[in-house]
Design a protein around this motif. Structure first.
Motif, PDB file in Angstrom:
ATOM      1  N   LYS A 106       0.841  -1.201   0.000  1.00 17.27           N
ATOM      2  CA  LYS A 106       0.000   0.000   0.000  1.00 17.27           C
ATOM      3  C   LYS A 106       0.876   1.252   0.000  1.00 17.27           C
ATOM      4  N   GLY A 114       1.157   4.166  -2.981  1.00 24.41           N
ATOM      5  CA  GLY A 114       0.570   5.434  -2.556  1.00 24.41           C
ATOM      6  C   GLY A 114      -0.869   5.312  -2.125  1.00 24.41           C
ATOM      7  N   ALA A 115      -1.290   4.127  -1.735  1.00 21.79           N
ATOM      8  CA  ALA A 115      -2.680   3.912  -1.312  1.00 21.79           C
ATOM      9  C   ALA A 115      -2.984   4.740  -0.058  1.00 21.79           C
ATOM     10  N   PRO A 116      -4.155   5.356   0.011  1.00 21.48           N
ATOM     11  CA  PRO A 116      -4.477   6.223   1.151  1.00 21.48           C
ATOM     12  C   PRO A 116      -4.578   5.477   2.484  1.00 21.48           C
ATOM     13  N   ASP A 117      -4.802   4.160   2.439  1.00 25.68           N
ATOM     14  CA  ASP A 117      -4.931   3.424   3.698  1.00 25.68           C
ATOM     15  C   ASP A 117      -3.602   2.820   4.161  1.00 25.68           C
ATOM     16  N   THR A 129       5.263  10.050   1.474  1.00 23.09           N
ATOM     17  CA  THR A 129       4.520   9.081   0.679  1.00 23.09           C
ATOM     18  C   THR A 129       5.515   8.239  -0.110  1.00 23.09           C
TER      19      THR A 129
END
Length: 416
Positions: A372, A376-379, A409
């Motif tokens: 993740k 760059g996944a928000p979670d 990030t």
């Protein structure tokens, strides 16, 4: 203890002032003073007088100022403790001097009590350093037999030259492994020589035995630190895999050694290990008089920097992608793409794990969280927060969580 102090100052009344302040110590022989008017004179005095213990130097002087003198003193064989003196408002230069290795500072006008206290404190520091040097000298003599370069079976091959192994300089593909105990210099200043000798001898004996068991070559032992080569001087096509297996075993031994000494009341630091593989120039570079089998090249420098990177990352072992790719069935956790000091291209690094740990649920959870992060996944933040909640002692997961909380990030990590 008698102390020989070099006073470097271009003010004509400085000599009379200092002589007056230390008149009692001069009379009873506990202090002797030498004077110089600038940095040029001071270097000449230091070169001619090997008994100088410390230097008290003004910063602003003609011909050679105190900051330049401080730099040049670092290159002398006798590492002297230095006190710098400057005007009260010149804190910028004082700060520079401290960053360049000055032990302490004084401001003008000089206060008698402050001068005596500062010199006394510096002399105590000098004496503690001497004790450490004496202890290390004893330890080095005690483990002289451990400072051999090669494993016993390789030494036999070298002696007989049965396989035609050459020690001449040549380009080879090698794996380099560096180890270092965190905070060892500070620890050595706080324990008695007998304890230091016992600790260091036992530690180096165990570490060396592991290296030799994996047929590694100890290129250098520097205090507590080891520099090890695989793939030289003899051919080892599996040099990367040997280095990883050796690193894991060294880590296990070092952790057990920490536990043993913790029970004895000695806080031995974590052993950090860095491993990289690649081409290097290897050979005996002792200049004819000395035997110094070592390796040079970017691959070696990267291994040393990966060892140092562990401190910031929270890991104990850090290996490069080159090593991971060359190790069959490699088990480990991706750390990220490191931007190491002095390099412009990122380098993927991993924390190797024993095979049983590489297949457990905690490793799987970390891999999912890292995936993740990488995309760059928000979670990603929530995934690492959950992992740290489950495993609060997971310093690598904590490192990534702090990065994410600070707004970072992706998997690219810039290291100082």
């Amino acid at each position: 203890m008698s102390a020989r102090i070099l006073i470097v100052d271009d003010e004509p009344d400085m000599e009379a002032l200092v002589t007056q302040i230390f008149r009692r110590q001069l009379r009873d022989g506990t202090v002797s003073l030498v004077f110089a008017r600038d940095g040029v004179d001071a270097l000449a005095v230091v070169a001619a007088d090997s008994d100088i213990d410390m230097v008290v130097s003004d910063i602003n002087m003609p011909r050679m100022d105190g900051l330049t003198l401080l730099d040049k003193l670092q290159d002398t064989a006798n590492q002297l403790s230095t006190i710098v003196v400057s005007a009260y408002g010149d804190m910028t230069n004082i700060r520079i001097a401290m960053n360049r290795g000055a032990f302490d500072f004084l401001t003008k006008p000089i206060d008698r009590a402050d001068l005596e206290a500062t010199i006394a404190r510096t002399l105590r520091h000098l004496e503690s350093l001497r004790e450490v040097r004496r202890a290390r000298a004893e330890a080095e003599r005690a483990h002289a037999a451990l400072s051999r370069y090669f494993s016993p079976n390789l030494a036999e091959r070298l002696a007989s030259d049965a396989d035609g192994i050459s020690l001449a300089g040549q380009r080879r593909d090698v794996a380099a492994l560096f180890t270092d105990i965190e905070g060892f210099t500070v620890l050595a200043e706080t324990i008695d020589p007998a304890t230091l000798s016992e600790l260091l001898n036992g530690y180096l004996a165990g570490m060396s035995a592991i290296v030799f068991a994996h047929e590694g070559t100890i290129a250098k032992i520097n205090g507590d630190a080891l520099y090890v080569l695989f793939g030289a001087p003899g051919d080892q096509p599996d040099h990367a895999a040997r280095a990883v297996a050796c690193a894991l075993e060294l880590d296990t031994f070092a952790q057990s050694c920490r536990a043993i000494w913790r029970d004895k009341g000695v806080a031995l630091g974590v052993t950090r290990i860095g491993v990289n593989a690649g081409p290097a120039i290897v050979g005996n570079f002792g200049g004819g008089r000395f035997f110094d089998y070592t390796a040079y090249g970017d691959a070696i420098n990267i291994a040393a920097r990966l060892e140092a990177a562990n401190k910031e990352l929270g890991t104990r072992i850090c290996v490069s992608d080159n090593v991971a790719r060359q190790t069959p069935d490699f088990h480990g956790r991706p750390i990220g793409d490191l931007l190491l000091r002095g390099r412009t291209e990122p380098l993927r690094a991993y924390e190797p794990l024993p095979s049983q740990e590489g297949a457990d649920s905690a490793a799987d959870r970390y891999l999912r969280a890292f995936a993740k992060l990488e995309t760059g996944a928000p979670d990603a933040l929530g995934a690492f927060a959950t992992e740290v909640g489950r495993s609060p002692n997971d310093r690598l997961a904590s490192f990534h969580l702090k990065r994410l909380l600070n707004g970072a990030t992706g998997a690219r990590i810039r290291l100082d």
